[in-house]
Every structure is written in C-alpha cells, then in structure tokens.
Design an enzyme around this catalytic site. Structure first.
Site, PDB file in Angstrom:
ATOM      1  N   GLU A  37      33.556  33.612 -10.414  1.00 32.57           N
ATOM      2  CA  GLU A  37      34.199  32.313 -10.636  1.00 32.57           C
ATOM      3  C   GLU A  37      33.687  31.285  -9.628  1.00 32.57           C
ATOM      4  O   GLU A  37      33.211  31.650  -8.552  1.00 32.57           O
ATOM      5  CB  GLU A  37      35.712  32.463 -10.450  1.00 32.57           C
ATOM      6  CG  GLU A  37      36.609  32.090 -11.584  1.00 32.57           C
ATOM      7  CD  GLU A  37      36.449  30.765 -12.280  1.00 32.57           C
ATOM      8  OE1 GLU A  37      35.379  30.127 -12.226  1.00 32.57           O
ATOM      9  OE2 GLU A  37      37.436  30.348 -12.894  1.00 32.57           O
ATOM     10  N   ASP A  38      33.805  30.013  -9.986  1.00 32.52           N
ATOM     11  CA  ASP A  38      33.410  28.966  -9.044  1.00 32.52           C
ATOM     12  C   ASP A  38      34.484  28.764  -7.970  1.00 32.52           C
ATOM     13  O   ASP A  38      34.194  28.687  -6.790  1.00 32.52           O
ATOM     14  CB  ASP A  38      33.108  27.646  -9.790  1.00 32.52           C
ATOM     15  CG  ASP A  38      34.193  27.242 -10.807  1.00 32.52           C
ATOM     16  OD1 ASP A  38      35.262  27.902 -10.878  1.00 32.52           O
ATOM     17  OD2 ASP A  38      33.970  26.258 -11.538  1.00 32.52           O
ATOM     18  N   PHE A  60      39.857  18.232  -4.180  1.00 34.17           N
ATOM     19  CA  PHE A  60      39.146  18.460  -5.438  1.00 34.17           C
ATOM     20  C   PHE A  60      37.645  18.362  -5.193  1.00 34.17           C
ATOM     21  O   PHE A  60      37.139  17.353  -4.721  1.00 34.17           O
ATOM     22  CB  PHE A  60      39.585  17.449  -6.504  1.00 34.17           C
ATOM     23  CG  PHE A  60      39.102  17.821  -7.864  1.00 34.17           C
ATOM     24  CD1 PHE A  60      39.754  18.796  -8.608  1.00 34.17           C
ATOM     25  CD2 PHE A  60      37.962  17.237  -8.393  1.00 34.17           C
ATOM     26  CE1 PHE A  60      39.293  19.176  -9.863  1.00 34.17           C
ATOM     27  CE2 PHE A  60      37.481  17.606  -9.651  1.00 34.17           C
ATOM     28  CZ  PHE A  60      38.148  18.585 -10.375  1.00 34.17           C
ATOM     29  N   GLY A 112      31.839  26.899 -15.128  1.00 33.99           N
ATOM     30  CA  GLY A 112      31.660  26.653 -13.695  1.00 33.99           C
ATOM     31  C   GLY A 112      30.839  27.679 -12.946  1.00 33.99           C
ATOM     32  O   GLY A 112      30.180  27.359 -11.957  1.00 33.99           O
ATOM     33  N   ASP A 141      33.057  20.967 -11.853  1.00 36.43           N
ATOM     34  CA  ASP A 141      32.953  19.679 -12.528  1.00 36.43           C
ATOM     35  C   ASP A 141      34.185  18.815 -12.375  1.00 36.43           C
ATOM     36  O   ASP A 141      35.277  19.282 -12.044  1.00 36.43           O
ATOM     37  CB  ASP A 141      32.761  19.907 -14.034  1.00 36.43           C
ATOM     38  CG  ASP A 141      34.055  20.372 -14.714  1.00 36.43           C
ATOM     39  OD1 ASP A 141      34.612  21.413 -14.282  1.00 36.43           O
ATOM     40  OD2 ASP A 141      34.523  19.699 -15.651  1.00 36.43           O
ATOM     41  N   ARG A 163      28.360  18.956 -12.274  1.00 36.02           N
ATOM     42  CA  ARG A 163      28.078  20.385 -12.156  1.00 36.02           C
ATOM     43  C   ARG A 163      26.684  20.630 -11.576  1.00 36.02           C
ATOM     44  O   ARG A 163      26.436  21.624 -10.917  1.00 36.02           O
ATOM     45  CB  ARG A 163      28.115  21.066 -13.538  1.00 36.02           C
ATOM     46  CG  ARG A 163      29.505  21.192 -14.132  1.00 36.02           C
ATOM     47  CD  ARG A 163      29.450  22.195 -15.291  1.00 36.02           C
ATOM     48  NE  ARG A 163      30.577  22.053 -16.209  1.00 36.02           N
ATOM     49  CZ  ARG A 163      31.757  22.644 -16.058  1.00 36.02           C
ATOM     50  NH1 ARG A 163      31.989  23.412 -15.016  1.00 36.02           N
ATOM     51  NH2 ARG A 163      32.718  22.472 -16.948  1.00 36.02           N
ATOM     52  N   ASP A 222      41.799  28.856  -7.731  1.00 26.77           N
ATOM     53  CA  ASP A 222      42.742  27.775  -7.428  1.00 26.77           C
ATOM     54  C   ASP A 222      44.166  28.323  -7.577  1.00 26.77           C
ATOM     55  O   ASP A 222      44.655  29.003  -6.687  1.00 26.77           O
ATOM     56  CB  ASP A 222      42.435  26.591  -8.353  1.00 26.77           C
ATOM     57  CG  ASP A 222      43.227  25.339  -8.021  1.00 26.77           C
ATOM     58  OD1 ASP A 222      43.476  25.101  -6.833  1.00 26.77           O
ATOM     59  OD2 ASP A 222      43.585  24.590  -8.948  1.00 26.77           O
TER      60      ASP A 222
HETATM   61  P1  IMP Z   1      42.966  28.487 -11.658  1.00 22.73           P
HETATM   62  O1  IMP Z   1      43.315  29.199 -12.909  1.00 22.73           O
HETATM   63  O2  IMP Z   1      43.977  27.471 -11.278  1.00 22.73           O
HETATM   64  O3  IMP Z   1      42.608  29.383 -10.498  1.00 22.73           O
HETATM   65  O4  IMP Z   1      41.764  27.579 -12.056  1.00 22.73           O
HETATM   66  C1  IMP Z   1      40.491  27.805 -11.781  1.00 22.73           C
HETATM   67  C2  IMP Z   1      39.716  26.758 -12.524  1.00 22.73           C
HETATM   68  O5  IMP Z   1      40.218  25.428 -12.258  1.00 22.73           O
HETATM   69  C3  IMP Z   1      38.292  26.748 -12.042  1.00 22.73           C
HETATM   70  O6  IMP Z   1      37.477  27.575 -12.806  1.00 22.73           O
HETATM   71  C4  IMP Z   1      37.915  25.303 -12.192  1.00 22.73           C
HETATM   72  O7  IMP Z   1      37.422  25.081 -13.485  1.00 22.73           O
HETATM   73  C5  IMP Z   1      39.176  24.522 -12.050  1.00 22.73           C
HETATM   74  N1  IMP Z   1      39.293  23.941 -10.692  1.00 22.73           N
HETATM   75  C6  IMP Z   1      40.193  24.226  -9.740  1.00 22.73           C
HETATM   76  N2  IMP Z   1      39.989  23.523  -8.632  1.00 22.73           N
HETATM   77  C7  IMP Z   1      38.893  22.757  -8.884  1.00 22.73           C
HETATM   78  C8  IMP Z   1      38.170  21.792  -8.107  1.00 22.73           C
HETATM   79  O8  IMP Z   1      38.463  21.476  -6.939  1.00 22.73           O
HETATM   80  N3  IMP Z   1      37.106  21.220  -8.723  1.00 22.73           N
HETATM   81  C9  IMP Z   1      36.726  21.516  -9.997  1.00 22.73           C
HETATM   82  N4  IMP Z   1      37.375  22.405 -10.750  1.00 22.73           N
HETATM   83  C10 IMP Z   1      38.447  23.015 -10.197  1.00 22.73           C
HETATM   84 MG    MG Z   2      35.906  26.952 -14.121  1.00 20.78          MG
END
Ligand code: IMP
Ligand code: MG
Length: 178
Positions: A97-98, A150, A43, A157, A163, A101
């Site tokens: 990071e993208d 989302f 991402g 993605d 992407r 979350d």
């Molecule tokens: P975390 O470990 O929950 O913080 O996850 C982060 C990862 O979840 C990101 O690198 C994304 O790949 C994915 N992710 C979380 N939210 C979204 C979203 O809204 N769209 C796409 N990917 C997401």
């Molecule tokens: Mg990611």
C-alpha cells in the site's frame, strides 16, 4: 507541480534507500515460500514495481483494486474495482500500500484474502499514519512514519493527480480548499 507542495516528506533517494532495505528484509523473511506480492491500486503501483525488483527471491505479482469514495476524506464505503488475477489459495501474500491511514482498506483486504484461502497475509506500506488508525491493524513493513498531513507523490494522489511526482510531499491546503 512543485509550487503546490508545502514540504518534502521523502526525497527520491530516501525512497530508493527505503525500498532497497524493505526488499532485503522481505527476501530474507520469505525465503523458500510461495510469495504473491499484491499491490493495492492505484496508489501502490510504483512501490510494488520498485519493491519486486528489489527482491532476490522468486515471486508472483498481482494487483487488487479498492476505492473509497471522495477525494481526501475516507467515507468508510469501499468498492472493489479489480479482483486478483492469480488465485490467492495457499499463497503467502504481501499486500503493498502507499499509505496506511484509517486502516479500513487494508483490514478489509486482509480479511477478504484470508477468506479466499491465503496461507498468510502481511502488509507493506510506504507511509504509516499511526495517529489516524481507526481499526486494529499493524503493518509488517513500514517505509516511514507520517503525521496526519495530506501527502501526494510516488503513487499518492489528490483527485488522481500528483501520483507521478518522484518524491512524497505535503500538498498545500490551498490546492484542495479552492
Ligand atoms: P485507509 O483505508 O484510511 O487506510 O485509506 C488508505 C487510502 O486512503 C490510501 O490508499 C490512499 O488512497 C488514501 N489516503 C490516505 N491518506 C492519504 C494522503 O495523505 N494522501 C493521499 N491519499 C491518502
Ligand atoms: Mg490508495
């Protein structure tokens, strides 16, 4: 692809302004330090590529791969798909990071890189979903705050698609409820 997008969160030009601003700040904060910029695959490839070109200080660039299972749900199971090529020992690492979350991915990577001997580990993320955090984590550089919708584009993605959109937008739920 545009018909699958419900609303735009960040336009291409807003993204460019954000990256320029973060580049300026990071260049000033890391002046004189041995900086290793680490993009989280897949991402963060676009943000990482744009960000390093917005830096006015020398740096190294590398990528690390982690993936959580599933398409939209974060299951909590993480798997490393690519380790660093450059040694993190003694480096000031900026993880890119993208989206932040639940925070599990970045917390895991931060702990891993610290264990590997990094001098410091900071986080730069394009989007921060503050309401979604499930662990104690704070990003040091945030492009924009986001709600829980989302989103896709600029690296983000849905099932490895979207992407390549140059902007970030909310995906129509109908697309993943099919
Ligand atoms: P975390 O470990 O929950 O913080 O996850 C982060 C990862 O979840 C990101 O690198 C994304 O790949 C994915 N992710 C979380 N939210 C979204 C979203 O809204 N769209 C796409 N990917 C997401
Ligand atoms: Mg990611």
């Amino acid at each position: 692809m545009l018909q699958d997008i419900e609303r735009i969160v960040l336009t291409e030009s807003q993204i460019a302004d954000i990256v320029a601003g973060m580049g300026k700040q990071i260049s000033s904060d890391y002046q004189g330090k041995d900086l290793l910029v680490v993009g989280v695959l897949n991402g963060a490839v676009f943000l990482t590529a744009d960000l390093v070109r917005a830096l006015t200080i020398p740096c190294q660039m590398d990528f690390i791969g982690v993936s959580s299972y599933g398409d939209t749900a974060v299951s909590g199971t993480l798997r490393m798909t690519k380790d660093l090529s450059v040694s993190p020992k003694g480096k000031h690492i900026l993880l890119v990071e993208d989206v932040l979350d639940t925070g599990r991915t970045l917390l895991h990577l931060k702990q891993y890189l610290t264990e590997q001997g990094a001098e410091s580990v900071k986080i730069c993320t394009m989007l921060d979903k503050a309401e979604a955090h499930q662990v104690q984590i704070t990003a040091d550089y945030v492009g924009a705050a986001a709600d829980n919708a989302f989103v896709v584009g600029y690296g983000l993605d849905y099932a490895q698609r979207y992407r390549n959109l140059p902007y970030i937008g909310v995906l129509r739920p109908a697309v993943y409820q099919k």
